[in-house]
Enzyme design. Structure first.
Site, PDB file in Angstrom:
ATOM      1  CG  HIS A 110      49.424  44.911  39.242  1.00  0.00           C
ATOM      2  ND1 HIS A 110      48.888  44.118  39.223  1.00  0.00           N
ATOM      3  CD2 HIS A 110      50.027  44.893  38.378  1.00  0.00           C
ATOM      4  CE1 HIS A 110      48.952  43.815  38.349  1.00  0.00           C
ATOM      5  NE2 HIS A 110      49.583  44.764  37.596  1.00  0.00           N
ATOM      6  CG  PHE A 125      38.127  39.249  44.372  1.00  0.00           C
ATOM      7  CD1 PHE A 125      38.601  39.685  42.702  1.00  0.00           C
ATOM      8  CD2 PHE A 125      38.045  38.605  43.892  1.00  0.00           C
ATOM      9  CE1 PHE A 125      39.378  39.280  42.066  1.00  0.00           C
ATOM     10  CE2 PHE A 125      38.515  37.436  42.743  1.00  0.00           C
ATOM     11  CZ  PHE A 125      39.699  38.423  41.974  1.00  0.00           C
ATOM     12  CB  THR A 137      46.921  35.974  43.833  1.00  0.00           C
ATOM     13  OG1 THR A 137      47.388  35.640  43.030  1.00  0.00           O
ATOM     14  CG2 THR A 137      46.209  36.465  44.444  1.00  0.00           C
TER      15      THR A 137
HETATM   16  P1  DAT Z   1      47.396  38.511  40.759  1.00  0.00           P
HETATM   17  O1  DAT Z   1      47.654  39.982  41.355  1.00  0.00           O
HETATM   18  O2  DAT Z   1      48.356  37.641  41.650  1.00  0.00           O
HETATM   19  O3  DAT Z   1      48.151  38.660  39.281  1.00  0.00           O
HETATM   20  P2  DAT Z   1      44.300  38.419  40.147  1.00  0.00           P
HETATM   21  O4  DAT Z   1      45.169  38.804  38.923  1.00  0.00           O
HETATM   22  O5  DAT Z   1      44.015  36.752  39.567  1.00  0.00           O
HETATM   23  O6  DAT Z   1      46.322  38.396  41.373  1.00  0.00           O
HETATM   24  O7  DAT Z   1      43.920  39.488  41.124  1.00  0.00           O
HETATM   25  C1  DAT Z   1      43.883  40.430  41.331  1.00  0.00           C
HETATM   26  C2  DAT Z   1      43.952  40.659  42.326  1.00  0.00           C
HETATM   27  O8  DAT Z   1      42.466  40.606  42.784  1.00  0.00           O
HETATM   28  C3  DAT Z   1      44.800  39.985  43.692  1.00  0.00           C
HETATM   29  O9  DAT Z   1      45.973  41.305  43.425  1.00  0.00           O
HETATM   30  C4  DAT Z   1      44.078  40.544  44.619  1.00  0.00           C
HETATM   31  C5  DAT Z   1      42.200  40.428  44.233  1.00  0.00           C
HETATM   32  N1  DAT Z   1      42.172  39.356  44.471  1.00  0.00           N
HETATM   33  C6  DAT Z   1      42.109  37.812  43.575  1.00  0.00           C
HETATM   34  N2  DAT Z   1      41.658  36.813  44.152  1.00  0.00           N
HETATM   35  C7  DAT Z   1      40.983  37.250  45.396  1.00  0.00           C
HETATM   36  C8  DAT Z   1      40.088  36.921  45.938  1.00  0.00           C
HETATM   37  N3  DAT Z   1      39.796  35.736  45.605  1.00  0.00           N
HETATM   38  N4  DAT Z   1      39.239  37.637  46.921  1.00  0.00           N
HETATM   39  C9  DAT Z   1      39.975  38.996  46.810  1.00  0.00           C
HETATM   40  N5  DAT Z   1      40.644  39.557  46.303  1.00  0.00           N
HETATM   41  C10 DAT Z   1      41.165  38.871  45.306  1.00  0.00           C
HETATM   42 MG    MG Z   2      47.234  39.955  37.780  1.00  0.00          MG
END
Ligand code: DAT
Ligand code: MG
Length: 139
Positions: free
Chosen positions: A117, A59, A93
């Site tokens: 965020h 993503f 998330t």
């Molecule tokens: P968080 O923002 O809860 O720390 P993360 O660090 O795993 O989550 O991911 C960063 C960002 O990326 C998240 O806020 C939104 C996007 N994201 C995460 N998983 C995703 C997915 N499966 N599909 C689309 N966007 C995603």
């Molecule tokens: Mg994160």
């Protein structure tokens, strides 16, 4: 000992949907003090650099495009146990899995466009705060 600072962004979806005020109110009501704040739009290059750790995730392209699609509010927040308490305040998330009353449950529409965020560790809070703010911009 847990650190006292975290870094947040109110993401382009929440800004577009008019939720800046409500989200800041929840943050301040939860006991976080604002140490630094700015209203900016990241370029695709800046968003790509900020999320470099996710470069290999499927993503990543979508995330960079979304995070540079409009203005955000970036801020450094202070509170005891800041990183963990802020992650609790924002929720999971995926907003569909976020607990009732959390910012993502209230204001996010999808896992990709999830309103806010929050740093995931004290070390990343420092790295992310330094990405957006100089020493002179902190109070
Ligand atoms: P968080 O923002 O809860 O720390 P993360 O660090 O795993 O989550 O991911 C960063 C960002 O990326 C998240 O806020 C939104 C996007 N994201 C995460 N998983 C995703 C997915 N499966 N599909 C689309 N966007 C995603
Ligand atoms: Mg994160």
């Amino acid at each position: 000992m847990a650190g006292t600072q975290t870094f947040t962004m109110i993401k382009p979806d929440a800004v577009r949907n008019g939720h800046i005020g409500a989200i800041l109110d929840k943050i301040c009501t939860a006991g976080f003090r604002i140490r630094a704040m700015k209203y900016i739009r990241m370029s695709p290059e800046q968003a790509g650099a900020f999320y470099e750790v996710h470069k290999e995730r499927p993503f990543y392209g979508e995330l960079v495009e979304f995070m540079s699609s409009g203005p955000i509010v970036a801020a450094i927040l202070e509170k005891d146990n800041a990183v963990e308490d802020f992650r609790t305040l924002i929720g999971a998330t995926n907003p569909a899995e976020a607990a009732d009353g959390t910012i993502r449950k209230l204001y996010a529409s999808s896992i990709g466009e999830n309103a806010v965020h929050g740093s995931d560790s004290d070390q990343n809070a420092i790295i992310e705060s330094d990405f957006h703010f100089s020493k002179l911009e902190r109070f």
